[in-house]
Write a protein that holds these residues in place. Structure first.
Motif, PDB file in Angstrom:
ATOM      1  N   ILE A   1       0.885  -1.308   0.016  1.00 20.32           N
ATOM      2  CA  ILE A   1       0.115  -0.017   0.044  1.00 20.32           C
ATOM      3  C   ILE A   1       0.932   1.220  -0.042  1.00 20.32           C
ATOM      4  O   ILE A   1       1.753   1.306   0.792  1.00 20.32           O
ATOM      5  N   ASP A   2       0.524   2.042  -0.887  1.00 27.43           N
ATOM      6  CA  ASP A   2       1.190   3.455  -1.133  1.00 27.43           C
ATOM      7  C   ASP A   2       0.444   4.386  -0.683  1.00 27.43           C
ATOM      8  O   ASP A   2      -0.769   4.685  -1.326  1.00 27.43           O
ATOM      9  N   ARG A   3       0.430   4.939   0.514  1.00 26.18           N
ATOM     10  CA  ARG A   3      -0.562   6.222   0.811  1.00 26.18           C
ATOM     11  C   ARG A   3      -0.255   7.256   0.247  1.00 26.18           C
ATOM     12  O   ARG A   3      -1.083   8.219   0.494  1.00 26.18           O
TER      13      ARG A   3
ATOM     14  N   SER B   1      -3.336  14.986  -6.208  1.00 23.65           N
ATOM     15  CA  SER B   1      -3.233  14.023  -5.320  1.00 23.65           C
ATOM     16  C   SER B   1      -4.165  13.939  -4.003  1.00 23.65           C
ATOM     17  O   SER B   1      -4.394  15.023  -3.518  1.00 23.65           O
ATOM     18  N   GLU B   2      -4.867  12.729  -4.075  1.00 23.34           N
ATOM     19  CA  GLU B   2      -6.068  12.879  -3.111  1.00 23.34           C
ATOM     20  C   GLU B   2      -5.584  13.032  -1.791  1.00 23.34           C
ATOM     21  O   GLU B   2      -6.231  13.800  -1.048  1.00 23.34           O
ATOM     22  N   PRO B   3      -4.580  12.429  -0.991  1.00 23.96           N
ATOM     23  CA  PRO B   3      -4.283  12.645   0.164  1.00 23.96           C
ATOM     24  C   PRO B   3      -3.755  13.928   0.551  1.00 23.96           C
ATOM     25  O   PRO B   3      -3.723  14.411   1.531  1.00 23.96           O
ATOM     26  N   ILE B   4      -3.084  14.690  -0.422  1.00 22.46           N
ATOM     27  CA  ILE B   4      -2.510  16.029  -0.372  1.00 22.46           C
ATOM     28  C   ILE B   4      -3.821  16.842  -0.158  1.00 22.46           C
ATOM     29  O   ILE B   4      -3.904  17.723   0.639  1.00 22.46           O
TER      30      ILE B   4
ATOM     31  N   VAL C   1      -6.656  16.204   0.584  1.00 25.48           N
ATOM     32  CA  VAL C   1      -7.477  15.872   2.115  1.00 25.48           C
ATOM     33  C   VAL C   1      -6.866  16.609   3.122  1.00 25.48           C
ATOM     34  O   VAL C   1      -7.239  17.373   3.965  1.00 25.48           O
ATOM     35  N   LEU C   2      -5.527  16.630   3.106  1.00 24.91           N
ATOM     36  CA  LEU C   2      -4.661  17.330   3.950  1.00 24.91           C
ATOM     37  C   LEU C   2      -4.824  18.845   3.792  1.00 24.91           C
ATOM     38  O   LEU C   2      -5.005  19.640   4.936  1.00 24.91           O
ATOM     39  N   VAL C   3      -5.047  19.411   2.770  1.00 20.79           N
ATOM     40  CA  VAL C   3      -5.200  20.741   2.469  1.00 20.79           C
ATOM     41  C   VAL C   3      -6.627  21.283   3.047  1.00 20.79           C
ATOM     42  O   VAL C   3      -6.799  22.036   3.695  1.00 20.79           O
ATOM     43  N   MET C   4      -7.675  20.344   2.783  1.00 22.13           N
ATOM     44  CA  MET C   4      -9.167  20.649   3.294  1.00 22.13           C
ATOM     45  C   MET C   4      -9.294  20.567   4.614  1.00 22.13           C
ATOM     46  O   MET C   4      -9.756  21.300   5.345  1.00 22.13           O
ATOM     47  N   VAL C   5      -8.305  19.657   5.442  1.00 20.51           N
ATOM     48  CA  VAL C   5      -8.388  19.551   6.690  1.00 20.51           C
ATOM     49  C   VAL C   5      -7.892  20.779   7.389  1.00 20.51           C
ATOM     50  O   VAL C   5      -8.311  21.215   8.358  1.00 20.51           O
TER      51      VAL C   5
END
Length: 177
Positions: A58-60, A110-113, A115-119
């Motif tokens: 898994i690559d997060r 990037s989806e994870p990035i 999400v981090l921006v949104m949080v």
């Protein structure tokens, strides 16, 4: 080479030792006692489970870069203090506080990035992500008078850059250029 040492082969199949150790800890906690038999039983169970049911890699999409992380956290803490003061000022002041909706483009895919921006945006008082569209966010901004579209876009672009620098992969960093 280091990762290979943590995944030795058992009967031809790789067994991740950190996962087997974690399963051993869970097994011991479930039995409620720490004894040689419980720990050995947990270890055997952990090895068998990880051997029989191999997990796919898994690559997060997240990497941790310590110095840029410190920079991001410093800016984020400063932004929390300033934004909290701004919101408190408008809450204590009579009348309605200034509020606007602003569409902000994102450079990263990037989806994870994202999400981090949104949080990060939603954690700061006075700003909230209302909607996410492909390649942009719709923000509700409170406590900033006048036309704030461009300053908000610049602030989010800076935040996005700091997050990508602190957590992004090389591909994420290339997207910012």
């Amino acid at each position: 080479m280091r990762r290979e040492a943590l995944r030795p082969r058992l009967l031809g199949r790789r067994v991740p030792l950190p996962l087997a150790a974690w399963l051993t800890l869970v097994w011991t906690a479930l039995w409620g006692e720490v004894s040689v038999g419980t720990v050995l039983g947990g270890l055997v169970t952990g090895l068998v489970v990880t051997w029989l049911l191999p997990m796919p890699p898994i690559d997060r999409g997240i990497r941790l870069h310590p110095l840029p992380l410190v920079r991001f956290l410093a800016y984020f803490a400063f932004d929390l203090v300033i934004s909290t003061g701004r919101v408190v000022f408008y809450v204590l002041r009579p009348g309605d506080p200034p509020a606007q909706f602003v569409r902000v483009p994102l450079r990263t895919t990037s989806e994870p990035i994202t999400v981090l921006v949104m949080v990060a945006i939603s954690t700061v008082p006075g700003s909230l992500v209302v909607e996410r569209y492909p390649g942009e966010l719709l923000l509700h901004v409170l406590g900033r008078p006048g036309d704030v579209a461009e300053p908000v876009r610049r602030d989010v672009a800076g935040l996005e850059e700091r997050i990508v620098t602190a957590f992004g992969t090389s591909r994420d960093k290339e997207e910012l250029v």
